[in-house]
Design a protein around this motif. Sequence first.
Motif, PDB file in Angstrom:
ATOM      1  N   SER A 101       0.856  -1.194   0.000  1.00 40.91           N
ATOM      2  CA  SER A 101       0.000   0.000   0.000  1.00 40.91           C
ATOM      3  C   SER A 101       0.885   1.235   0.000  1.00 40.91           C
ATOM      4  CB  SER A 101      -0.887   0.031   1.243  1.00 40.91           C
ATOM      5  OG  SER A 101      -1.465   1.317   1.359  1.00 40.91           O
ATOM      6  N   GLY A 102       0.499   2.251  -0.780  1.00 41.25           N
ATOM      7  CA  GLY A 102       1.263   3.485  -0.815  1.00 41.25           C
ATOM      8  C   GLY A 102       0.731   4.551   0.130  1.00 41.25           C
ATOM      9  N   GLN A 103      -0.385   4.257   0.809  1.00 46.12           N
ATOM     10  CA  GLN A 103      -0.935   5.250   1.735  1.00 46.12           C
ATOM     11  C   GLN A 103       0.075   5.531   2.843  1.00 46.12           C
ATOM     12  OE1 GLN A 103      -5.105   4.628   3.060  1.00 46.12           O
ATOM     13  NE2 GLN A 103      -5.140   2.998   1.536  1.00 46.12           N
ATOM     14  N   SER A 104       0.150   6.792   3.271  1.00 45.83           N
ATOM     15  CA  SER A 104       1.206   7.198   4.211  1.00 45.83           C
ATOM     16  C   SER A 104       1.199   6.333   5.469  1.00 45.83           C
ATOM     17  CB  SER A 104       1.076   8.672   4.552  1.00 45.83           C
ATOM     18  OG  SER A 104      -0.226   8.951   4.989  1.00 45.83           O
ATOM     19  N   ARG A 105       0.006   5.972   5.932  1.00 45.22           N
ATOM     20  CA  ARG A 105      -0.053   5.226   7.195  1.00 45.22           C
ATOM     21  C   ARG A 105       0.515   3.810   7.062  1.00 45.22           C
ATOM     22  NH1 ARG A 105      -6.540   4.193   6.778  1.00 45.22           N
ATOM     23  NH2 ARG A 105      -6.365   5.958   5.396  1.00 45.22           N
ATOM     24  N   TYR A 106       0.671   3.323   5.823  1.00 46.93           N
ATOM     25  CA  TYR A 106       1.207   1.963   5.636  1.00 46.93           C
ATOM     26  C   TYR A 106       2.647   1.955   5.113  1.00 46.93           C
ATOM     27  CZ  TYR A 106      -3.632   0.349   6.060  1.00 46.93           C
ATOM     28  OH  TYR A 106      -4.900   0.087   6.501  1.00 46.93           O
ATOM     29  N   ARG A 107       3.197   3.143   4.798  1.00 42.26           N
ATOM     30  CA  ARG A 107       4.527   3.149   4.171  1.00 42.26           C
ATOM     31  C   ARG A 107       5.611   2.600   5.084  1.00 42.26           C
ATOM     32  NH1 ARG A 107       3.874   9.136   1.806  1.00 42.26           N
ATOM     33  NH2 ARG A 107       1.924   8.687   0.703  1.00 42.26           N
ATOM     34  N   SER A 108       5.363   2.634   6.418  1.00 46.49           N
ATOM     35  CA  SER A 108       6.346   2.088   7.357  1.00 46.49           C
ATOM     36  C   SER A 108       6.487   0.574   7.207  1.00 46.49           C
ATOM     37  CB  SER A 108       5.949   2.437   8.791  1.00 46.49           C
ATOM     38  OG  SER A 108       4.647   1.939   9.045  1.00 46.49           O
ATOM     39  N   LEU A 109       5.554  -0.061   6.508  1.00 47.62           N
ATOM     40  CA  LEU A 109       5.657  -1.513   6.276  1.00 47.62           C
ATOM     41  C   LEU A 109       6.724  -1.842   5.233  1.00 47.62           C
ATOM     42  CD1 LEU A 109       1.886  -2.573   6.018  1.00 47.62           C
ATOM     43  CD2 LEU A 109       3.419  -2.903   7.965  1.00 47.62           C
ATOM     44  N   TRP A 110       6.976  -0.885   4.321  1.00 52.37           N
ATOM     45  CA  TRP A 110       7.857  -1.182   3.186  1.00 52.37           C
ATOM     46  C   TRP A 110       9.185  -1.786   3.620  1.00 52.37           C
ATOM     47  CZ3 TRP A 110       7.741   3.768  -0.471  1.00 52.37           C
ATOM     48  CH2 TRP A 110       6.405   4.000  -0.878  1.00 52.37           C
ATOM     49  N   GLU A 111       9.837  -1.165   4.615  1.00 55.18           N
ATOM     50  CA  GLU A 111      11.223  -1.517   4.953  1.00 55.18           C
ATOM     51  C   GLU A 111      11.370  -2.950   5.461  1.00 55.18           C
ATOM     52  OE1 GLU A 111      12.927   0.766   8.107  1.00 55.18           O
ATOM     53  OE2 GLU A 111      11.112   0.687   9.340  1.00 55.18           O
ATOM     54  N   HIS A 112      10.290  -3.530   5.935  1.00 55.00           N
ATOM     55  CA  HIS A 112      10.384  -4.905   6.454  1.00 55.00           C
ATOM     56  C   HIS A 112      10.641  -5.920   5.350  1.00 55.00           C
ATOM     57  CE1 HIS A 112       9.308  -3.577  10.417  1.00 55.00           C
ATOM     58  NE2 HIS A 112       8.265  -2.927   9.922  1.00 55.00           N
ATOM     59  N   TYR A 113      10.454  -5.499   4.099  1.00 53.19           N
ATOM     60  CA  TYR A 113      10.600  -6.433   2.971  1.00 53.19           C
ATOM     61  C   TYR A 113      11.851  -6.144   2.136  1.00 53.19           C
ATOM     62  CZ  TYR A 113       6.091  -7.548   4.683  1.00 53.19           C
ATOM     63  OH  TYR A 113       5.089  -7.914   5.534  1.00 53.19           O
ATOM     64  N   TYR A 114      12.643  -5.150   2.535  1.00 48.95           N
ATOM     65  CA  TYR A 114      13.821  -4.768   1.742  1.00 48.95           C
ATOM     66  C   TYR A 114      14.833  -5.910   1.652  1.00 48.95           C
ATOM     67  CZ  TYR A 114      12.291   0.143   1.996  1.00 48.95           C
ATOM     68  OH  TYR A 114      11.594   1.311   1.886  1.00 48.95           O
ATOM     69  N   LYS A 115      15.116  -6.539   2.813  1.00 49.41           N
ATOM     70  CA  LYS A 115      16.194  -7.540   2.890  1.00 49.41           C
ATOM     71  C   LYS A 115      15.974  -8.706   1.944  1.00 49.41           C
ATOM     72  CE  LYS A 115      18.842  -7.398   7.164  1.00 49.41           C
ATOM     73  NZ  LYS A 115      18.352  -7.071   8.516  1.00 49.41           N
ATOM     74  N   GLU A 116      14.745  -9.165   1.843  1.00 50.17           N
ATOM     75  CA  GLU A 116      14.482 -10.378   1.066  1.00 50.17           C
ATOM     76  C   GLU A 116      14.122 -10.089  -0.394  1.00 50.17           C
ATOM     77  OE1 GLU A 116      10.696 -12.178   2.730  1.00 50.17           O
ATOM     78  OE2 GLU A 116      11.012 -10.503   4.099  1.00 50.17           O
ATOM     79  N   SER A 117      14.194  -8.810  -0.794  1.00 52.06           N
ATOM     80  CA  SER A 117      13.808  -8.471  -2.170  1.00 52.06           C
ATOM     81  C   SER A 117      15.010  -8.549  -3.111  1.00 52.06           C
ATOM     82  CB  SER A 117      13.227  -7.060  -2.225  1.00 52.06           C
ATOM     83  OG  SER A 117      12.067  -7.010  -1.441  1.00 52.06           O
ATOM     84  N   HIS A 118      14.751  -9.022  -4.323  1.00 50.21           N
ATOM     85  CA  HIS A 118      15.794  -9.109  -5.346  1.00 50.21           C
ATOM     86  C   HIS A 118      15.679  -7.986  -6.374  1.00 50.21           C
ATOM     87  CE1 HIS A 118      15.064 -13.393  -4.029  1.00 50.21           C
ATOM     88  NE2 HIS A 118      16.315 -13.180  -3.691  1.00 50.21           N
TER      89      HIS A 118
END
Length: 188
Positions: free
Chosen positions: A77-94
């Motif tokens: 989700s790109g909504q501001s209230r959900y953007r803090s979720l993004w970083e939790h997936y950085y490590k496992e992304s290719h």
Amino acid sequence: GLRKKEVNVLCLGLDNSGKTTIINQLKPANHPNHLGPLSEEWKHVSQTQAQEIVPTIGFNIEKFKSSSLSFTVFDMSGQSRYRSLWEHYYKESHAIIFVIDSSDKLRMVVAKEELDTFLNHDDIRGKKMPVLFFANKMDLRDAMSSVKVSQMLGLENIKDKPWHICASNAIKGEGLQEGLDWLQDLIK
Ligand code: GTP
Ligand code: MG
């Protein structure tokens, strides 16, 4: 063996930029082989579905395969209230797909802020993962060109990763294949 390489793709960008519409176009349900991607019937189905897309809550996980790769896409989700979720997936992304609404001049600076925060994150900086940008909504009358979007986001300053920008119209599916081809060539 013939097992396809597994690739995690993280799809980022502000709310309303078109992330889910893009992912939906890439999903196999929208590519029934017996119709073929260019048939009129398929276009109709695809556009109907695109109009029904609702804002993402949290994130969705989608899977699809290309000839050589098996993709798992995290559609955030790109909504501001959900953007803090993004970083939790950085490590496992290719790889990253970053979507911009090219017609949203007012929020281009917000998109740049979020992009810079992403690029400077400890799990991302210095990592050679490809970043594919879609300058989306190119069909709208006041959409900026991909060159202009690239300038506004300062993409020429990205030195630590391969990146590429494509103009796209996610509703019609235009520009998406070009982008995916670029991504696939770098990953395989
Ligand atoms: P969040 O889930 O809230 O982060 O938004 P999103 O980035 O997933 O955007 P979404 O795919 O839900 O699209 C938002 C709106 O833009 C929808 O009404 C889409 O139909 C529309 N849209 C998406 N891509 C395009 C495009 O290329 N052109 C036009 N004109 N509209 C588009
Ligand atoms: Mg969405």
